[in-house]
Design a protein around this motif. Sequence first.
Motif, short mmCIF file in Angstrom:
data_model
loop_
_atom_site.label_atom_id
_atom_site.label_comp_id
_atom_site.label_asym_id
_atom_site.label_seq_id
_atom_site.Cartn_x
_atom_site.Cartn_y
_atom_site.Cartn_z
N VAL A 188 -7.74 -6.84 26.12
CA VAL A 188 -8.67 -6.13 25.24
C VAL A 188 -7.99 -4.86 24.75
CG1 VAL A 188 -10.90 -4.98 25.05
CG2 VAL A 188 -10.68 -7.05 26.45
N VAL A 189 -7.97 -4.69 23.43
CA VAL A 189 -7.45 -3.48 22.80
C VAL A 189 -8.52 -2.99 21.84
CG1 VAL A 189 -5.65 -2.49 21.36
CG2 VAL A 189 -5.07 -4.31 22.97
N GLY A 190 -9.10 -1.84 22.15
CA GLY A 190 -10.20 -1.34 21.33
C GLY A 190 -11.37 -2.30 21.40
N ASP A 191 -11.77 -2.78 20.23
CA ASP A 191 -12.90 -3.72 20.19
C ASP A 191 -12.44 -5.16 19.96
OD1 ASP A 191 -12.11 -3.54 17.56
OD2 ASP A 191 -14.11 -3.15 16.76
N ARG A 192 -11.19 -5.46 20.27
CA ARG A 192 -10.64 -6.80 20.06
C ARG A 192 -10.08 -7.39 21.35
NH1 ARG A 192 -8.32 -7.14 14.11
NH2 ARG A 192 -9.69 -5.56 13.22
N MET A 193 -10.24 -8.70 21.47
CA MET A 193 -9.63 -9.40 22.59
C MET A 193 -8.57 -10.33 22.02
SD MET A 193 -11.14 -11.80 25.61
CE MET A 193 -12.10 -10.43 26.23
N TYR A 194 -7.44 -10.38 22.73
CA TYR A 194 -6.34 -11.23 22.30
C TYR A 194 -6.13 -12.33 23.33
CZ TYR A 194 -5.41 -7.57 18.95
OH TYR A 194 -5.54 -6.67 17.92
N GLY A 195 -5.99 -13.55 22.84
CA GLY A 195 -5.71 -14.67 23.71
C GLY A 195 -6.18 -15.97 23.09
N ARG A 196 -5.51 -17.03 23.47
CA ARG A 196 -5.83 -18.35 22.95
C ARG A 196 -7.26 -18.72 23.34
NH1 ARG A 196 -4.09 -20.26 18.98
NH2 ARG A 196 -1.98 -20.89 19.52
N GLY A 197 -8.04 -19.09 22.35
CA GLY A 197 -9.42 -19.51 22.58
C GLY A 197 -10.44 -18.39 22.47
N ALA A 198 -9.99 -17.14 22.25
CA ALA A 198 -10.95 -16.04 22.18
C ALA A 198 -11.93 -16.23 21.03
CB ALA A 198 -10.21 -14.70 22.05
N CYS A 199 -11.45 -16.73 19.91
CA CYS A 199 -12.33 -16.97 18.76
C CYS A 199 -12.84 -18.40 18.74
CB CYS A 199 -11.60 -16.69 17.46
SG CYS A 199 -11.22 -14.95 17.23
N ASP A 200 -11.97 -19.34 18.96
CA ASP A 200 -12.31 -20.76 18.88
C ASP A 200 -12.18 -21.38 20.25
OD1 ASP A 200 -12.81 -23.36 18.13
OD2 ASP A 200 -10.84 -23.68 17.24
N MET A 201 -13.16 -21.35 21.00
CA MET A 201 -14.57 -21.14 20.72
C MET A 201 -15.17 -20.28 21.82
SD MET A 201 -17.45 -23.44 19.57
CE MET A 201 -18.76 -22.29 19.55
N GLY A 202 -14.27 -19.61 22.56
CA GLY A 202 -14.71 -18.82 23.71
C GLY A 202 -15.69 -17.72 23.38
N GLY A 203 -15.47 -17.01 22.27
CA GLY A 203 -16.36 -15.92 21.91
C GLY A 203 -17.79 -16.38 21.70
N GLY A 204 -17.94 -17.48 20.96
CA GLY A 204 -19.28 -18.03 20.72
C GLY A 204 -19.93 -18.52 22.01
N LEU A 205 -19.12 -19.16 22.86
CA LEU A 205 -19.64 -19.66 24.13
C LEU A 205 -20.07 -18.51 25.04
CD1 LEU A 205 -20.23 -21.91 26.14
CD2 LEU A 205 -17.81 -21.90 26.74
N ALA A 206 -19.24 -17.48 25.16
CA ALA A 206 -19.58 -16.33 26.00
C ALA A 206 -20.84 -15.63 25.48
CB ALA A 206 -18.41 -15.36 26.08
N ALA A 207 -20.96 -15.51 24.16
CA ALA A 207 -22.15 -14.87 23.59
C ALA A 207 -23.39 -15.69 23.88
CB ALA A 207 -21.97 -14.70 22.07
N ALA A 208 -23.31 -17.00 23.70
CA ALA A 208 -24.48 -17.86 23.95
C ALA A 208 -24.88 -17.83 25.43
CB ALA A 208 -24.17 -19.29 23.52
N LEU A 209 -23.91 -17.94 26.32
CA LEU A 209 -24.23 -17.96 27.76
C LEU A 209 -24.83 -16.64 28.22
CD1 LEU A 209 -21.24 -19.97 29.24
CD2 LEU A 209 -23.63 -20.69 29.08
N THR A 210 -24.27 -15.53 27.79
CA THR A 210 -24.82 -14.25 28.23
C THR A 210 -26.18 -13.98 27.60
OG1 THR A 210 -23.46 -13.05 26.62
CG2 THR A 210 -22.61 -13.23 28.86
N ALA A 211 -26.43 -14.53 26.39
CA ALA A 211 -27.76 -14.40 25.80
C ALA A 211 -28.78 -15.19 26.63
CB ALA A 211 -27.74 -14.91 24.37
N VAL A 212 -28.41 -16.40 27.05
CA VAL A 212 -29.31 -17.20 27.89
C VAL A 212 -29.55 -16.51 29.23
CG1 VAL A 212 -29.52 -19.39 29.13
CG2 VAL A 212 -28.77 -19.38 26.74
N ALA A 213 -28.49 -15.95 29.81
CA ALA A 213 -28.65 -15.21 31.07
C ALA A 213 -29.58 -14.02 30.87
CB ALA A 213 -27.29 -14.76 31.62
N GLY A 214 -29.49 -13.36 29.72
CA GLY A 214 -30.39 -12.26 29.42
C GLY A 214 -31.84 -12.71 29.30
N LEU A 215 -32.05 -13.87 28.70
CA LEU A 215 -33.41 -14.42 28.62
C LEU A 215 -33.95 -14.74 30.00
CD1 LEU A 215 -33.01 -16.86 25.59
CD2 LEU A 215 -34.32 -14.71 25.65
N ARG A 216 -33.07 -15.24 30.85
CA ARG A 216 -33.48 -15.57 32.22
C ARG A 216 -33.93 -14.32 32.96
NH1 ARG A 216 -34.66 -16.92 36.68
NH2 ARG A 216 -33.69 -18.15 38.27
N ASP A 217 -33.21 -13.21 32.72
CA ASP A 217 -33.55 -11.94 33.38
C ASP A 217 -34.88 -11.41 32.88
OD1 ASP A 217 -31.15 -12.16 34.72
OD2 ASP A 217 -30.11 -10.70 33.46
#
Length: 138
Positions: free
Chosen positions: A109-138
């Motif tokens: 992570v540098v500033g507001d960016r993450m570097y690494g294979r899969g960060a955009c396709d499709m890890g970012g979307g997956l991490a956002a969806a999972l943490t949103a669901v975890a937030g709903l659970r809370d």
Amino acid sequence: MNDPTALLADLVRIPSVGGSPAEVRIQEHLAGWMRDAGLEVDHWPIDLGALTARPDFPGVEVARAEAWGLVGRLPGTGGGASLMFNAHVDVVPPGEPFAWTGDPFGGRVVGDRMYGRGACDMGGGLAAALTAVAGLRD
């Protein structure tokens, strides 16, 4: 549990190149994460022989010796609408090492960016969806 950046970094650090053993390992990691988040988890082996023998099977991009399906479910409380998030966890190989300024599976992570294979396709979307669901659970 609700930190999408931490989850994404964990995912990027698993070199889940399609067809590799790490593709299975990332599914196992996510199944554990979902269980810890309080989701119902269904994690099953896919019968590749039966699947690829079907006359309507469209083919594969890479050979796989093993494949798994994974579903996490947060049951609702009534008869309302349902919402489904869908993602893939395999990544393409990182290519030429000189093209990267760091480890392609480092999750740096540098500033507001993450570097690494899969960060955009499709890890970012997956991490956002999972943490949103975890937030709903809370």
